[in-house]
Design an enzyme around this catalytic site. Sequence first.
Site, mmCIF file in Angstrom:
data_model
loop_
_atom_site.group_PDB
_atom_site.id
_atom_site.type_symbol
_atom_site.label_atom_id
_atom_site.label_comp_id
_atom_site.label_asym_id
_atom_site.label_seq_id
_atom_site.Cartn_x
_atom_site.Cartn_y
_atom_site.Cartn_z
ATOM 1 N N GLY A 25 0.831 -1.195 0.000
ATOM 2 C CA GLY A 25 0.000 0.000 0.000
ATOM 3 C C GLY A 25 0.868 1.248 0.000
ATOM 4 O O GLY A 25 2.092 1.181 0.243
ATOM 5 N N ASN A 26 0.263 2.372 -0.296
ATOM 6 C CA ASN A 26 0.987 3.650 -0.279
ATOM 7 C C ASN A 26 -0.027 4.790 -0.216
ATOM 8 O O ASN A 26 -1.200 4.609 -0.533
ATOM 9 C CB ASN A 26 1.923 3.785 -1.491
ATOM 10 C CG ASN A 26 1.407 3.044 -2.703
ATOM 11 O OD1 ASN A 26 0.437 3.468 -3.310
ATOM 12 N ND2 ASN A 26 2.017 1.905 -3.028
ATOM 13 N N SER A 42 9.082 3.773 -0.763
ATOM 14 C CA SER A 42 8.863 2.408 -1.247
ATOM 15 C C SER A 42 9.279 1.380 -0.205
ATOM 16 O O SER A 42 10.383 1.458 0.348
ATOM 17 C CB SER A 42 9.690 2.206 -2.525
ATOM 18 O OG SER A 42 9.558 0.879 -2.972
ATOM 19 N N SER A 71 7.391 5.513 -3.376
ATOM 20 C CA SER A 71 6.479 4.405 -3.636
ATOM 21 C C SER A 71 6.522 4.036 -5.116
ATOM 22 O O SER A 71 6.582 4.906 -5.988
ATOM 23 C CB SER A 71 5.058 4.828 -3.265
ATOM 24 O OG SER A 71 4.140 3.980 -3.915
ATOM 25 N N GLU A 73 4.217 3.185 -6.832
ATOM 26 C CA GLU A 73 3.010 3.695 -7.490
ATOM 27 C C GLU A 73 2.971 5.226 -7.553
ATOM 28 O O GLU A 73 1.894 5.815 -7.641
ATOM 29 C CB GLU A 73 1.752 3.162 -6.798
ATOM 30 C CG GLU A 73 1.637 1.648 -6.744
ATOM 31 C CD GLU A 73 1.579 0.952 -8.111
ATOM 32 O OE1 GLU A 73 1.559 1.648 -9.137
ATOM 33 O OE2 GLU A 73 1.582 -0.293 -8.126
ATOM 34 N N HIS A 94 -4.756 -2.796 0.352
ATOM 35 C CA HIS A 94 -4.890 -4.199 -0.066
ATOM 36 C C HIS A 94 -5.822 -4.912 0.926
ATOM 37 O O HIS A 94 -5.396 -5.863 1.579
ATOM 38 C CB HIS A 94 -3.539 -4.915 -0.053
ATOM 39 C CG HIS A 94 -2.556 -4.483 -1.096
ATOM 40 N ND1 HIS A 94 -1.423 -5.213 -1.392
ATOM 41 C CD2 HIS A 94 -2.512 -3.417 -1.926
ATOM 42 C CE1 HIS A 94 -0.722 -4.595 -2.344
ATOM 43 N NE2 HIS A 94 -1.364 -3.495 -2.675
ATOM 44 N N HIS A 156 -4.894 -7.092 -7.450
ATOM 45 C CA HIS A 156 -3.885 -6.291 -6.761
ATOM 46 C C HIS A 156 -4.426 -5.610 -5.488
ATOM 47 O O HIS A 156 -3.930 -5.881 -4.400
ATOM 48 C CB HIS A 156 -3.333 -5.269 -7.759
ATOM 49 C CG HIS A 156 -2.277 -4.374 -7.213
ATOM 50 N ND1 HIS A 156 -1.418 -3.666 -8.002
ATOM 51 C CD2 HIS A 156 -1.946 -4.052 -5.942
ATOM 52 C CE1 HIS A 156 -0.589 -2.960 -7.264
ATOM 53 N NE2 HIS A 156 -0.900 -3.182 -6.000
#
Length: 214
Positions: A25-26, A42, A71, A73, A94, A156
């Site tokens: 997650g982020n 990250s 991250s 993402e 998630h 995901h």
Amino acid sequence: MDCRQLLIDAGLRMINASLTVETWGNISFRDISTGNIYITPSGMDYVACRCDDILVYKLDGAKLEGERKPSIELDLHLSIMRSRPEINAVIHTHPVYSMVFACLKQNIPLIMDEAAQSLGEEIRVAEYALPGSPELAANCVAALGENGYACLLQSHGAVCIGESMKAAFRTAKVLELTAQIYHMCRQIGEPVPISKENIAVMRDYFRNKYGQGK
Ligand SMILES: [Zn+2]
């Protein structure tokens, strides 16, 4: 509150609410006074994360501050912030029940009033693309559309957004609750989605009139 501390607190909250596990997650946040985007690093343990570990970017992707790797993402967060100027917080989670539907590639209809009020639209599943890829960022923006506050990423996780960090967490909690109840409903029957007209009425009421002082 300092934007870095806001992200540290949000990371702990995400872990404690079981919206993700370990370092997955982020989270990102837009400082509306500067337009700069703050994002989590990250693969770092949320409990160990400190303000110095947070990275700062301009909306165009230019890095302003931070020594850590951002991250994976980052592109997804920036793409959402660019396409939805009213959104200032993005949480990528998630959570278990949302993941079930992400893995089945099944949209989640708005079957409860809370969902109609705070999720905006039926929860769509973004087409599969590899984590961290520009394709995943584009597919996520498309799944959120112009009015959605949450979507699923196939196989995901989930992406939840809001005008504030508080609103984004509300989205995240209501999404997972909706996914759980939808899953339970389908064990014994076929749940009935709320009509588009009633979703529009409730969404407007919640955004503009609900609560004290509106
Ligand atoms: Zn993820």
